[in-house]
Scaffold this motif. Sequence first.
Motif, PDB file in Angstrom:
ATOM      1  N   GLU A  67      49.105  51.430  53.543  1.00 57.96           N
ATOM      2  CA  GLU A  67      48.294  50.274  53.503  1.00 57.96           C
ATOM      3  C   GLU A  67      49.129  49.138  54.387  1.00 57.96           C
ATOM      4  OE1 GLU A  67      45.231  47.806  52.230  1.00 57.96           O
ATOM      5  OE2 GLU A  67      45.571  49.953  52.207  1.00 57.96           O
TER       6      GLU A  67
ATOM      7  N   LYS B  65      47.386  47.347  57.650  1.00 57.85           N
ATOM      8  CA  LYS B  65      47.169  46.093  57.605  1.00 57.85           C
ATOM      9  C   LYS B  65      48.169  45.289  58.842  1.00 57.85           C
ATOM     10  CE  LYS B  65      45.164  44.620  53.651  1.00 57.85           C
ATOM     11  NZ  LYS B  65      44.118  43.585  53.664  1.00 57.85           N
TER      12      LYS B  65
ATOM     13  N   LEU C 189      50.874  44.713  47.163  1.00 63.14           N
ATOM     14  CA  LEU C 189      49.472  44.820  47.435  1.00 63.14           C
ATOM     15  C   LEU C 189      48.890  43.515  47.520  1.00 63.14           C
ATOM     16  CD1 LEU C 189      48.298  48.076  45.748  1.00 63.14           C
ATOM     17  CD2 LEU C 189      48.824  48.096  48.295  1.00 63.14           C
ATOM     18  N   LYS C 190      49.172  42.805  46.489  1.00 56.69           N
ATOM     19  CA  LYS C 190      48.571  41.327  46.269  1.00 56.69           C
ATOM     20  C   LYS C 190      49.261  40.404  47.369  1.00 56.69           C
ATOM     21  CE  LYS C 190      47.211  37.885  43.968  1.00 56.69           C
ATOM     22  NZ  LYS C 190      45.804  37.346  43.775  1.00 56.69           N
TER      23      LYS C 190
ATOM     24  N   GLU D 207      47.304  40.923  50.616  1.00 60.12           N
ATOM     25  CA  GLU D 207      45.873  40.722  50.233  1.00 60.12           C
ATOM     26  C   GLU D 207      44.936  42.075  50.406  1.00 60.12           C
ATOM     27  OE1 GLU D 207      44.717  37.412  53.082  1.00 60.12           O
ATOM     28  OE2 GLU D 207      46.285  36.065  52.059  1.00 60.12           O
ATOM     29  N   THR D 208      45.409  42.987  49.715  1.00 57.67           N
ATOM     30  CA  THR D 208      44.676  44.049  49.669  1.00 57.67           C
ATOM     31  C   THR D 208      43.571  44.053  48.506  1.00 57.67           C
ATOM     32  OG1 THR D 208      46.551  45.635  50.394  1.00 57.67           O
ATOM     33  CG2 THR D 208      44.646  46.813  49.199  1.00 57.67           C
ATOM     34  N   VAL D 209      42.453  44.342  48.872  1.00 57.53           N
ATOM     35  CA  VAL D 209      41.308  43.894  47.879  1.00 57.53           C
ATOM     36  C   VAL D 209      40.967  45.550  47.326  1.00 57.53           C
ATOM     37  CG1 VAL D 209      38.896  43.314  47.417  1.00 57.53           C
ATOM     38  CG2 VAL D 209      40.485  42.084  49.041  1.00 57.53           C
ATOM     39  N   THR D 210      40.714  46.481  48.146  1.00 57.72           N
ATOM     40  CA  THR D 210      40.378  47.876  47.616  1.00 57.72           C
ATOM     41  C   THR D 210      41.574  48.715  48.119  1.00 57.72           C
ATOM     42  OG1 THR D 210      38.048  47.141  48.083  1.00 57.72           O
ATOM     43  CG2 THR D 210      38.720  49.409  47.973  1.00 57.72           C
TER      44      THR D 210
END
Length: 74
Positions: free
Chosen positions: A18, A22, A63-64, A67-70
């Motif tokens: 992730e 990103k 993850l927050k 800014e991981t949404v999914t």
Amino acid sequence: MPEQNEWEKQAANLLKSELKRKGVTYAQLIEKLADIGINEKEANVANKLSRGKFSAAFMLACLKAIETVTLHVE
């Protein structure tokens, strides 16, 4: 030193993937974590991710912060 179990490997690989997806470096992750009130050192984060030894709370904070949404878990 004990070997990583499969769950630890999967968690570390998921978070590292992730970050890569990103385009976030460990140094940038440290800054983003600080923005949400979590103070970490780059070496500590690198160690956590290389060992795969970190809490679910740490993973959620990362993850927050990026800014991981999914998140797709297979």
